[in-house]
Scaffold this motif. Sequence first.
Motif, short mmCIF file in Angstrom:
data_model
loop_
_atom_site.label_atom_id
_atom_site.label_comp_id
_atom_site.label_asym_id
_atom_site.label_seq_id
_atom_site.Cartn_x
_atom_site.Cartn_y
_atom_site.Cartn_z
N GLU A 141 1.50 -0.99 0.10
CA GLU A 141 0.10 0.55 -0.31
C GLU A 141 1.15 1.63 0.08
N ALA A 142 2.25 1.14 0.31
CA ALA A 142 2.92 2.11 0.83
C ALA A 142 2.99 3.05 -0.72
N LEU A 143 3.89 1.74 -1.58
CA LEU A 143 4.61 1.89 -2.79
C LEU A 143 2.88 2.49 -3.58
N GLU A 144 2.33 1.81 -3.64
CA GLU A 144 0.94 2.12 -4.16
C GLU A 144 0.58 3.78 -4.50
N LYS A 145 1.03 4.00 -2.60
CA LYS A 145 0.46 5.37 -2.17
C LYS A 145 1.82 6.59 -3.16
N LEU A 146 3.18 5.63 -2.35
CA LEU A 146 4.53 7.17 -3.53
C LEU A 146 3.78 6.82 -4.99
N LEU A 147 3.55 6.02 -5.67
CA LEU A 147 3.32 5.70 -6.86
C LEU A 147 2.31 7.34 -7.60
N GLY A 148 1.53 7.23 -6.54
CA GLY A 148 0.61 7.79 -6.38
C GLY A 148 0.32 9.66 -6.69
N VAL A 149 2.00 9.50 -5.53
CA VAL A 149 2.49 11.38 -5.40
C VAL A 149 3.62 11.53 -6.65
N SER A 150 4.46 10.53 -6.78
CA SER A 150 5.48 10.56 -8.03
C SER A 150 4.40 11.15 -9.27
N ASP A 151 6.06 10.95 -10.03
CA ASP A 151 5.64 11.27 -11.73
C ASP A 151 6.65 11.09 -12.27
N GLY A 152 6.75 10.70 -14.30
CA GLY A 152 7.97 10.58 -14.64
C GLY A 152 9.52 10.90 -14.17
N GLU A 153 8.87 12.25 -14.24
CA GLU A 153 10.38 13.05 -13.32
C GLU A 153 11.23 13.20 -12.22
N THR A 154 9.68 12.75 -11.35
CA THR A 154 10.26 12.63 -9.77
C THR A 154 11.17 11.81 -9.68
N ARG A 155 12.53 12.66 -8.56
CA ARG A 155 13.97 12.20 -7.61
C ARG A 155 13.20 11.41 -6.81
N VAL A 156 13.78 10.21 -6.48
CA VAL A 156 13.07 8.79 -5.56
C VAL A 156 14.39 8.77 -4.74
N VAL A 157 14.12 9.33 -3.08
CA VAL A 157 15.75 9.29 -2.51
C VAL A 157 15.50 8.13 -1.18
N PRO A 158 15.73 7.34 -1.02
CA PRO A 158 15.54 5.86 -0.40
C PRO A 158 16.02 6.25 0.80
N SER A 159 15.78 5.24 1.87
CA SER A 159 17.25 4.93 2.73
C SER A 159 18.99 4.31 2.64
N TYR A 160 18.46 3.81 1.71
CA TYR A 160 20.04 2.79 1.06
C TYR A 160 20.45 2.48 -0.54
N GLY A 161 20.62 3.01 -0.58
CA GLY A 161 20.88 2.65 -2.30
C GLY A 161 21.05 3.88 -2.97
N PRO A 162 21.24 4.17 -4.13
CA PRO A 162 21.01 5.32 -5.75
C PRO A 162 19.55 5.97 -5.37
N VAL A 163 19.96 7.05 -5.99
CA VAL A 163 18.53 8.05 -5.93
C VAL A 163 17.73 7.09 -7.05
N VAL A 164 16.31 6.78 -6.85
CA VAL A 164 15.59 6.27 -8.77
C VAL A 164 15.02 6.76 -9.10
N GLY A 165 13.48 6.65 -10.11
CA GLY A 165 12.52 6.86 -10.66
C GLY A 165 11.71 6.04 -10.02
#
Length: 312
Positions: free
Chosen positions: A218-242
């Motif tokens: 459900e969290a990933l579903e919510k994050l997909l709803g917040v983001s778009d194709g240009e969003t820089r996504v920063v996790p706690s570990y690992g690289p920036v993703v999209g």
Amino acid sequence: MAHGMTNRRTVLRGALSGFVGLSLVPFARRGLTQESLAIVPVSDDFVMLTGGGGNILVRSASTGQVLVDSGVAESTDQVLATLDELPGAGRFQALFNTHWHLEQVGGNAALGQAGAKIIAHEKTGAHLATDYYLPSEDRYQRALPAEAHPTETFFASGETLLGDERIEYGHLVEAHTDGDIYVYFRDSNVLAVGDAVSPVRDPVLDWFGGGWLGGRVEALEKLLGVSDGETRVVPSYGPVVGRAELQAEFDMKFELFDRMLELVRKGMSAQDMLNAGLMDGFNRRFDDPFRFTYDAYKGYWAHHNSLAPDLL
């Protein structure tokens, strides 16, 4: 939340059409020693500090700095020294904690004493203010000092304006712990997601701390709803993703949720599930599939009354 999860496939699939991927933002190296921090560019005015526990996202501007997470306590001096190299040095507008694990909150006390407003979920505040049990170590983690506690907490969501940046934040219910949040810098389209997204390391479900696989989906579903194709996504570990990486992780966790639900209903143990092919057919491989499966299994039983009332 567990309600409605048994009939989620049609609902969620319908909400996921037309998503566009975003290529990875590469890691930048500073030629530093292993003990030093690295500064990784994210986008204009944003960098990520790595090597001091969980990733620390920093928005640097002349009006001051905004941080998401503060790393481990042992790296606090290095973090502060590195922040002094960035624009807005010495002026901390706010610090957000994505959850209450020590690799995300170790620098809270120093930053709080330096004037940062600390914003977190109400349950993160509760964990930092009280001793809590660590079953894997059979001990209690002591409460942090008062200056490390959040100065502002929330339950569902909130927003603020810091300088010229609109910042929105919200609860990711039981994605990794009971106190996970995302922090979205709307005008810059940068999204900090804590441990709700795990592009490199095995996903961790802190079942004793409230995290479980249904919450992760459900969290990933919510994050997909917040983001778009240009969003820089920063996790706690690992690289920036999209967006593409969010979509891939959602698809895998969604399928794992469905598979595990059926196997739980058959009374299988975590090892039985692996032997039955729970992890088969995915492009991604986990370093420790049993650990993930066991933690997910424990989370199912913590939610079985609302998930599937006929389970005994």
